[in-house]
Design a protein around this motif. Structure first.
Motif, PDB file in Angstrom:
ATOM      1  N   ARG A 228       0.839  -1.192   0.000  1.00  0.00           N
ATOM      2  CA  ARG A 228       0.000   0.000   0.000  1.00  0.00           C
ATOM      3  C   ARG A 228       0.878   1.249   0.000  1.00  0.00           C
ATOM      4  O   ARG A 228       1.990   1.238   0.531  1.00  0.00           O
ATOM      5  CB  ARG A 228      -0.907   0.024   1.235  1.00  0.00           C
ATOM      6  CG  ARG A 228      -1.833  -1.179   1.343  1.00  0.00           C
ATOM      7  CD  ARG A 228      -2.972  -1.073   0.339  1.00  0.00           C
ATOM      8  NE  ARG A 228      -3.946  -2.151   0.506  1.00  0.00           N
ATOM      9  CZ  ARG A 228      -3.975  -3.250  -0.220  1.00  0.00           C
ATOM     10  NH1 ARG A 228      -3.059  -3.437  -1.147  1.00  0.00           N
ATOM     11  NH2 ARG A 228      -4.900  -4.163  -0.035  1.00  0.00           N
ATOM     12  N   VAL A 229       0.361   2.328  -0.584  1.00  0.00           N
ATOM     13  CA  VAL A 229       1.087   3.599  -0.614  1.00  0.00           C
ATOM     14  C   VAL A 229       0.296   4.645   0.159  1.00  0.00           C
ATOM     15  O   VAL A 229      -0.883   4.873  -0.116  1.00  0.00           O
ATOM     16  CB  VAL A 229       1.321   4.087  -2.056  1.00  0.00           C
ATOM     17  CG1 VAL A 229       2.004   5.453  -2.048  1.00  0.00           C
ATOM     18  CG2 VAL A 229       2.158   3.075  -2.836  1.00  0.00           C
ATOM     19  N   LEU A 230       0.957   5.261   1.122  1.00  0.00           N
ATOM     20  CA  LEU A 230       0.374   6.344   1.912  1.00  0.00           C
ATOM     21  C   LEU A 230       1.145   7.616   1.573  1.00  0.00           C
ATOM     22  O   LEU A 230       2.350   7.697   1.780  1.00  0.00           O
ATOM     23  CB  LEU A 230       0.483   6.027   3.406  1.00  0.00           C
ATOM     24  CG  LEU A 230      -0.039   7.071   4.396  1.00  0.00           C
ATOM     25  CD1 LEU A 230      -1.498   7.407   4.120  1.00  0.00           C
ATOM     26  CD2 LEU A 230       0.127   6.557   5.821  1.00  0.00           C
ATOM     27  N   ILE A 231       0.429   8.593   1.020  1.00  0.00           N
ATOM     28  CA  ILE A 231       1.051   9.812   0.514  1.00  0.00           C
ATOM     29  C   ILE A 231       1.254  10.835   1.631  1.00  0.00           C
ATOM     30  O   ILE A 231       0.379  11.044   2.468  1.00  0.00           O
ATOM     31  CB  ILE A 231       0.172  10.442  -0.587  1.00  0.00           C
ATOM     32  CG1 ILE A 231       0.074   9.504  -1.797  1.00  0.00           C
ATOM     33  CG2 ILE A 231       0.704  11.805  -0.999  1.00  0.00           C
ATOM     34  CD1 ILE A 231       1.363   9.308  -2.542  1.00  0.00           C
ATOM     35  N   LEU A 232       2.413  11.493   1.604  1.00  0.00           N
ATOM     36  CA  LEU A 232       2.685  12.629   2.484  1.00  0.00           C
ATOM     37  C   LEU A 232       2.577  13.900   1.654  1.00  0.00           C
ATOM     38  O   LEU A 232       3.151  13.980   0.565  1.00  0.00           O
ATOM     39  CB  LEU A 232       4.091  12.524   3.077  1.00  0.00           C
ATOM     40  CG  LEU A 232       4.309  11.409   4.091  1.00  0.00           C
ATOM     41  CD1 LEU A 232       5.796  11.271   4.395  1.00  0.00           C
ATOM     42  CD2 LEU A 232       3.534  11.690   5.369  1.00  0.00           C
ATOM     43  N   THR A 233       1.843  14.884   2.142  1.00  0.00           N
ATOM     44  CA  THR A 233       1.632  16.096   1.367  1.00  0.00           C
ATOM     45  C   THR A 233       1.573  17.312   2.279  1.00  0.00           C
ATOM     46  O   THR A 233       1.369  17.182   3.486  1.00  0.00           O
ATOM     47  CB  THR A 233       0.323  16.001   0.560  1.00  0.00           C
ATOM     48  OG1 THR A 233       0.127  17.200  -0.188  1.00  0.00           O
ATOM     49  CG2 THR A 233      -0.867  15.808   1.481  1.00  0.00           C
ATOM     50  N   THR A 234       1.755  18.474   1.686  1.00  0.00           N
ATOM     51  CA  THR A 234       1.675  19.712   2.459  1.00  0.00           C
ATOM     52  C   THR A 234       0.260  20.258   2.503  1.00  0.00           C
ATOM     53  O   THR A 234      -0.027  21.180   3.252  1.00  0.00           O
ATOM     54  CB  THR A 234       2.593  20.784   1.852  1.00  0.00           C
ATOM     55  OG1 THR A 234       2.255  20.967   0.468  1.00  0.00           O
ATOM     56  CG2 THR A 234       4.049  20.359   1.955  1.00  0.00           C
ATOM     57  N   SER A 235      -0.651  19.693   1.692  1.00  0.00           N
ATOM     58  CA  SER A 235      -2.020  20.202   1.651  1.00  0.00           C
ATOM     59  C   SER A 235      -2.979  19.106   1.238  1.00  0.00           C
ATOM     60  O   SER A 235      -2.683  18.305   0.351  1.00  0.00           O
ATOM     61  CB  SER A 235      -2.136  21.361   0.656  1.00  0.00           C
ATOM     62  OG  SER A 235      -3.491  21.741   0.477  1.00  0.00           O
ATOM     63  N   GLU A 236      -4.157  19.067   1.874  1.00  0.00           N
ATOM     64  CA  GLU A 236      -5.194  18.120   1.474  1.00  0.00           C
ATOM     65  C   GLU A 236      -5.851  18.538   0.165  1.00  0.00           C
ATOM     66  O   GLU A 236      -6.395  17.710  -0.546  1.00  0.00           O
ATOM     67  CB  GLU A 236      -6.268  18.029   2.563  1.00  0.00           C
ATOM     68  CG  GLU A 236      -5.845  17.274   3.795  1.00  0.00           C
ATOM     69  CD  GLU A 236      -7.007  17.066   4.737  1.00  0.00           C
ATOM     70  OE1 GLU A 236      -7.293  15.903   5.074  1.00  0.00           O
ATOM     71  OE2 GLU A 236      -7.634  18.046   5.134  1.00  0.00           O
ATOM     72  N   ILE A 237      -5.830  19.822  -0.148  1.00  0.00           N
ATOM     73  CA  ILE A 237      -6.467  20.315  -1.369  1.00  0.00           C
ATOM     74  C   ILE A 237      -5.387  20.449  -2.424  1.00  0.00           C
ATOM     75  O   ILE A 237      -4.844  21.507  -2.674  1.00  0.00           O
ATOM     76  CB  ILE A 237      -7.162  21.675  -1.132  1.00  0.00           C
ATOM     77  CG1 ILE A 237      -8.019  21.606   0.114  1.00  0.00           C
ATOM     78  CG2 ILE A 237      -7.985  22.065  -2.342  1.00  0.00           C
ATOM     79  CD1 ILE A 237      -9.069  20.515   0.078  1.00  0.00           C
ATOM     80  N   ASP A 238      -5.070  19.367  -3.071  1.00  0.00           N
ATOM     81  CA  ASP A 238      -3.903  19.299  -3.927  1.00  0.00           C
ATOM     82  C   ASP A 238      -4.199  18.354  -5.085  1.00  0.00           C
ATOM     83  O   ASP A 238      -4.501  17.188  -4.874  1.00  0.00           O
ATOM     84  CB  ASP A 238      -2.720  18.786  -3.104  1.00  0.00           C
ATOM     85  CG  ASP A 238      -1.402  18.881  -3.850  1.00  0.00           C
ATOM     86  OD1 ASP A 238      -1.406  18.745  -5.086  1.00  0.00           O
ATOM     87  OD2 ASP A 238      -0.382  19.076  -3.192  1.00  0.00           O
ATOM     88  N   GLU A 239      -4.095  18.867  -6.310  1.00  0.00           N
ATOM     89  CA  GLU A 239      -4.408  18.036  -7.470  1.00  0.00           C
ATOM     90  C   GLU A 239      -3.475  16.840  -7.562  1.00  0.00           C
ATOM     91  O   GLU A 239      -3.864  15.761  -8.010  1.00  0.00           O
ATOM     92  CB  GLU A 239      -4.319  18.862  -8.753  1.00  0.00           C
ATOM     93  CG  GLU A 239      -4.683  18.064  -9.998  1.00  0.00           C
ATOM     94  CD  GLU A 239      -4.752  18.916 -11.246  1.00  0.00           C
ATOM     95  OE1 GLU A 239      -5.055  18.356 -12.307  1.00  0.00           O
ATOM     96  OE2 GLU A 239      -4.506  20.131 -11.149  1.00  0.00           O
ATOM     97  N   TYR A 240      -2.227  17.007  -7.115  1.00  0.00           N
ATOM     98  CA  TYR A 240      -1.291  15.893  -7.170  1.00  0.00           C
ATOM     99  C   TYR A 240      -1.740  14.749  -6.267  1.00  0.00           C
ATOM    100  O   TYR A 240      -1.535  13.582  -6.574  1.00  0.00           O
ATOM    101  CB  TYR A 240       0.114  16.357  -6.776  1.00  0.00           C
ATOM    102  CG  TYR A 240       0.751  17.258  -7.799  1.00  0.00           C
ATOM    103  CD1 TYR A 240       1.183  16.752  -9.023  1.00  0.00           C
ATOM    104  CD2 TYR A 240       0.911  18.614  -7.552  1.00  0.00           C
ATOM    105  CE1 TYR A 240       1.760  17.579  -9.973  1.00  0.00           C
ATOM    106  CE2 TYR A 240       1.489  19.452  -8.496  1.00  0.00           C
ATOM    107  CZ  TYR A 240       1.908  18.929  -9.705  1.00  0.00           C
ATOM    108  OH  TYR A 240       2.471  19.752 -10.641  1.00  0.00           O
ATOM    109  N   VAL A 241      -2.352  15.099  -5.138  1.00  0.00           N
ATOM    110  CA  VAL A 241      -2.868  14.073  -4.240  1.00  0.00           C
ATOM    111  C   VAL A 241      -3.953  13.272  -4.940  1.00  0.00           C
ATOM    112  O   VAL A 241      -3.986  12.044  -4.888  1.00  0.00           O
ATOM    113  CB  VAL A 241      -3.424  14.704  -2.949  1.00  0.00           C
ATOM    114  CG1 VAL A 241      -4.144  13.661  -2.113  1.00  0.00           C
ATOM    115  CG2 VAL A 241      -2.299  15.331  -2.148  1.00  0.00           C
ATOM    116  N   ALA A 242      -4.854  13.973  -5.625  1.00  0.00           N
ATOM    117  CA  ALA A 242      -5.927  13.289  -6.341  1.00  0.00           C
ATOM    118  C   ALA A 242      -5.367  12.379  -7.423  1.00  0.00           C
ATOM    119  O   ALA A 242      -5.842  11.264  -7.628  1.00  0.00           O
ATOM    120  CB  ALA A 242      -6.879  14.315  -6.951  1.00  0.00           C
TER     121      ALA A 242
END
Length: 225
Positions: free
Chosen positions: A80-94
């Motif tokens: 499984r992959v769990l993403i680390l990001t600086t923002s929940e509202i992020d197109e890259y996250v989607a």
């Protein structure tokens, strides 16, 4: 059972911090560290971790491309992959969720929340907050991936009426407990419906079930205010 974790982040200090947290737990261990996407994919194929804690923005091959490669590899179907990001509202996250990631956490997450997230995703669940589901997913995941096949309503014909109903509630960001309360059933029964829907639709986890729900039209994207 020990959860085997691979860390992928270009910042050595963050990797060291995450390693310290993970290795402090009796039920998980770090099996490798990667500073870029290529190394993350290579180490994933060597170590077959249960979970990759993946930063999106890394030099060279980024976390998005690495996530896609890992999730598309049949030899890594249990990773499984769990993403680390600086923002929940992020197109890259989607885009990462569309590629197969099981959820994401902000880099400002607390230690307890990080460890809980690792356990949640490693157990086969997804880590999607209501905010993510109702904004990022509805804005970006409803559209088919460029060059990829679009899901159609026919994809859902194998589901029972109740499974479709539960899938729609999941896609709108509700937990099993919240859905159970709405339907006046037990959370265990809701979990069973979710699992059956995932199996029938070929979704690897709850996150992928949400993607299918939006892209098939089961859940409509809310119009902008």
């Amino acid at each position: 059972m020990t959860i085997r974790v691979l860390l992928a982040d270009d910042q050595a200090l963050l990797r060291a911090t995450f390693r310290m947290l993970v290795d402090s737990c009796h039920d998980m261990e770090v099996v490798g560290e990667a500073a870029d996407g290529d190394e993350a994919v290579r180490l994933a194929r060597i170590h077959r971790p249960d979970l990759v804690l993946m930063d999106i923005r890394m030099p060279g091959t980024d976390g998005l491309a690495a996530t896609s490669a890992i999730c598309a590899d049949p030899e890594l179907r249990d990773t499984r992959v769990l993403i680390l990001t600086t923002s929940e509202i992020d197109e890259y996250v989607a885009q990462a969720l569309r590629a197969g990631a099981s959820g994401f956490l902000g880099k400002d997450v607390t230690a307890d929340a990080l460890l809980a997230g690792v356990r949640t995703v490693a157990a086969g669940e997804s880590l999607l907050s209501p905010l993510a589901t109702r904004t990022v997913i509805s804005r970006f995941l409803a559209a088919p991936a460029p060059g990829g096949p679009a899901a159609t309503p026919g994809d859902l014909t194998s589901l029972t009426a109740r499974e479709r109903e539960v899938t729609a509630w999941v896609a709108e960001g509700h937990s099993n407990e919240e859905i159970a309360e709405k339907l006046v059933v037990s959370p265990l029964l809701v979990r069973t419906h979710v699992h059956r829907a995932m199996t029938k639709l070929g979704a690897r986890d709850r996150a992928q079930l949400v993607v299918i729900a939006y892209r098939s039209g089961l859940v409509q994207v809310a119009p902008p205010n």
